[in-house]
Design an enzyme around this catalytic site. Sequence first.
Site, PDB file in Angstrom:
ATOM      1  N   GLY A  13      28.706  38.029  36.557  1.00 35.31           N
ATOM      2  CA  GLY A  13      30.040  36.455  35.801  1.00 35.31           C
ATOM      3  C   GLY A  13      30.006  35.877  37.280  1.00 35.31           C
ATOM      4  O   GLY A  13      30.095  35.971  38.423  1.00 35.31           O
ATOM      5  N   ARG A  23      24.728  25.779  48.066  1.00 39.24           N
ATOM      6  CA  ARG A  23      24.970  24.798  48.631  1.00 39.24           C
ATOM      7  C   ARG A  23      24.415  24.586  50.095  1.00 39.24           C
ATOM      8  O   ARG A  23      23.169  24.256  50.608  1.00 39.24           O
ATOM      9  CB  ARG A  23      25.863  24.153  48.375  1.00 39.24           C
ATOM     10  N   VAL A  26      20.507  25.959  50.201  1.00 38.99           N
ATOM     11  CA  VAL A  26      19.727  24.952  50.027  1.00 38.99           C
ATOM     12  C   VAL A  26      19.387  24.254  51.171  1.00 38.99           C
ATOM     13  O   VAL A  26      18.468  23.978  51.683  1.00 38.99           O
ATOM     14  CB  VAL A  26      20.329  23.990  48.857  1.00 38.99           C
ATOM     15  N   ARG A  74      23.651  36.916  32.167  1.00 46.98           N
ATOM     16  CA  ARG A  74      22.780  38.397  31.785  1.00 46.98           C
ATOM     17  C   ARG A  74      22.518  38.747  30.959  1.00 46.98           C
ATOM     18  O   ARG A  74      21.702  38.626  29.888  1.00 46.98           O
ATOM     19  CB  ARG A  74      24.625  39.427  31.480  1.00 46.98           C
ATOM     20  N   ASP A 105      27.319  43.888  41.569  1.00 42.57           N
ATOM     21  CA  ASP A 105      26.662  44.776  42.385  1.00 42.57           C
ATOM     22  C   ASP A 105      25.507  45.196  41.037  1.00 42.57           C
ATOM     23  O   ASP A 105      24.451  45.571  41.549  1.00 42.57           O
ATOM     24  CB  ASP A 105      27.705  46.098  42.826  1.00 42.57           C
ATOM     25  N   THR A 127      32.088  37.756  43.114  1.00 37.99           N
ATOM     26  CA  THR A 127      32.846  38.186  41.870  1.00 37.99           C
ATOM     27  C   THR A 127      34.088  38.180  42.434  1.00 37.99           C
ATOM     28  O   THR A 127      34.453  38.290  43.378  1.00 37.99           O
ATOM     29  CB  THR A 127      32.009  39.561  41.306  1.00 37.99           C
ATOM     30  N   ILE A 128      34.827  37.646  41.044  1.00 38.65           N
ATOM     31  CA  ILE A 128      36.219  37.570  41.828  1.00 38.65           C
ATOM     32  C   ILE A 128      36.728  38.598  41.252  1.00 38.65           C
ATOM     33  O   ILE A 128      38.117  39.252  41.833  1.00 38.65           O
ATOM     34  CB  ILE A 128      36.731  37.187  40.619  1.00 38.65           C
ATOM     35  N   ASP A 129      36.583  39.958  41.285  1.00 46.42           N
ATOM     36  CA  ASP A 129      36.622  41.154  41.479  1.00 46.42           C
ATOM     37  C   ASP A 129      37.379  41.721  42.141  1.00 46.42           C
ATOM     38  O   ASP A 129      37.677  42.775  42.539  1.00 46.42           O
ATOM     39  CB  ASP A 129      36.298  42.248  40.161  1.00 46.42           C
ATOM     40  N   ASP A 131      34.790  44.071  43.638  1.00 43.20           N
ATOM     41  CA  ASP A 131      35.105  45.258  43.630  1.00 43.20           C
ATOM     42  C   ASP A 131      33.779  45.818  43.809  1.00 43.20           C
ATOM     43  O   ASP A 131      33.142  46.786  43.616  1.00 43.20           O
ATOM     44  CB  ASP A 131      34.768  45.307  42.001  1.00 43.20           C
ATOM     45  N   ARG A 156      57.361  33.279  35.778  1.00 45.16           N
ATOM     46  CA  ARG A 156      58.865  33.183  36.584  1.00 45.16           C
ATOM     47  C   ARG A 156      59.579  32.384  36.362  1.00 45.16           C
ATOM     48  O   ARG A 156      60.428  33.136  35.888  1.00 45.16           O
ATOM     49  CB  ARG A 156      58.430  33.623  38.032  1.00 45.16           C
ATOM     50  N   ARG A 173      38.375  43.937  36.408  1.00 50.10           N
ATOM     51  CA  ARG A 173      37.724  45.134  35.799  1.00 50.10           C
ATOM     52  C   ARG A 173      38.375  46.913  36.508  1.00 50.10           C
ATOM     53  O   ARG A 173      39.858  46.877  36.323  1.00 50.10           O
ATOM     54  CB  ARG A 173      36.542  44.854  36.807  1.00 50.10           C
ATOM     55  N   LYS A 216      69.540  42.236  39.303  1.00 50.66           N
ATOM     56  CA  LYS A 216      68.768  41.152  39.534  1.00 50.66           C
ATOM     57  C   LYS A 216      68.471  41.735  37.484  1.00 50.66           C
ATOM     58  O   LYS A 216      68.782  42.445  37.008  1.00 50.66           O
ATOM     59  CB  LYS A 216      67.288  42.119  39.564  1.00 50.66           C
ATOM     60  N   HIS A 218      66.126  39.445  36.012  1.00 51.24           N
ATOM     61  CA  HIS A 218      64.575  38.829  35.382  1.00 51.24           C
ATOM     62  C   HIS A 218      63.937  39.957  36.228  1.00 51.24           C
ATOM     63  O   HIS A 218      63.565  39.764  37.192  1.00 51.24           O
ATOM     64  CB  HIS A 218      64.179  37.206  35.524  1.00 51.24           C
ATOM     65  N   HIS A 252      40.598  34.201  31.335  1.00 55.15           N
ATOM     66  CA  HIS A 252      39.558  33.711  31.957  1.00 55.15           C
ATOM     67  C   HIS A 252      39.889  32.778  32.305  1.00 55.15           C
ATOM     68  O   HIS A 252      39.510  32.355  34.080  1.00 55.15           O
ATOM     69  CB  HIS A 252      38.288  33.357  31.047  1.00 55.15           C
ATOM     70  N   ARG A 255      38.434  33.425  35.902  1.00 56.68           N
ATOM     71  CA  ARG A 255      37.391  33.000  36.417  1.00 56.68           C
ATOM     72  C   ARG A 255      36.961  31.470  37.192  1.00 56.68           C
ATOM     73  O   ARG A 255      35.919  31.494  37.511  1.00 56.68           O
ATOM     74  CB  ARG A 255      36.554  32.987  35.575  1.00 56.68           C
TER      75      ARG A 255
END
Length: 322
Positions: A13, A23, A26, A74, A105, A127-129, A131, A156, A173, A216, A218, A252, A255
């Site tokens: 991903g 960058r 390189v 992938r 991983d 990876t954003i996760d 994990d 909100r 995930r 409260k 909301h 997404h 991402r």
Amino acid sequence: MSTKKIAVLTSGGDAPGMNAAVRAVVRTAISFGMEVYAVRHGYNGLLTGEVEKMDLRSVSNIIQRGGTALLTARSPEYNTPAGVKKAADKCREMGIDGVVVVGGDGSFRGARDLTGAGIPCIGIPGTIDNDIACTDYTIGYDTAMNTAMEMIDKIRETTESHDRCNVVEVMGRRCGDIALNTGIAVGAISTLVPEVEYDFEKDVIERIKKAQETGKHHFIVVVAEGIGHVEEICKKIEAATGIESRVTILGHVQRGGSPTVHDRVVASRMGYYAVELLRDGKSNRVLAMKGEDIIDLDITEALDMPRVFDEKLYKISMELSR
Ligand code: ATP
């Protein structure tokens, strides 16, 4: 033997900050006197020969961009012993004697296998996760959390105007880290993550009702992707509390986007470190953050590590949201 001709690829991903890592790889390689090549479409590009020599200007104007300028994929073909051997043979044909892999991983398993086939590899966690067990931090995670927070801040406002509840699913995930931190940052009344078993009545309904009693009107409930069932959760909240409820699946959007300072700096440090390792003849290593430090670990050992969830932070999140 020190490495002289290296390649860099992004795999799995995409994540904001991958470009900063590429960058750094390189430019560091060039400053160390190495030749450096970019592989497009992850491991697939090694198989199909999508490989291009890079110079200093090849990575201009990408540090601020989300996604990955090298493109990612992938690759089912690579994920076979024959595919790995073919990729290693292609590297040898091109004289590439080291590869930096930026990914999750799954991509590290690919790097381990390529090292086993004779091409030294270094993994950078992207990876954003968040994990990946061996590291406290993965490139892209901070940007994704900030995107989720900004989106939920907007939700909100409309939730407040209508006295509603909004159940927001965030990515990750099987990992609840994005949900946990975003939940704290947006003041969610409840945050559900796969690492912590929850009692719906006690951890969601009762919390909403108690907060209603104090005035409260909301509510935001943050649900990690690994929990799922957000539509059902939303319907159950509306039925039990009488509060009009809506679902938002952020998807997404999390991402993409321009990487935060933190992601750009960590990616730059890791890119530099990875090339130092190859220059020093190291292989089968993965980079990891421990606190503010970057360390390197054996990929095979890193892949076997159990993931640790921050139970204390989860407790804090539930204590503060009332
Ligand atoms: P993300 O966490 O963002 O999905 P990832 O790196 O875990 O990233 P995967 O799809 O699991 O994503 O792996 C990316 C690629 O790595 C696969 O398409 C495959 O080519 C290669 N790969 C994964 N597992 C292996 C393996 N066991 N052996 C060789 N290659 C592998």
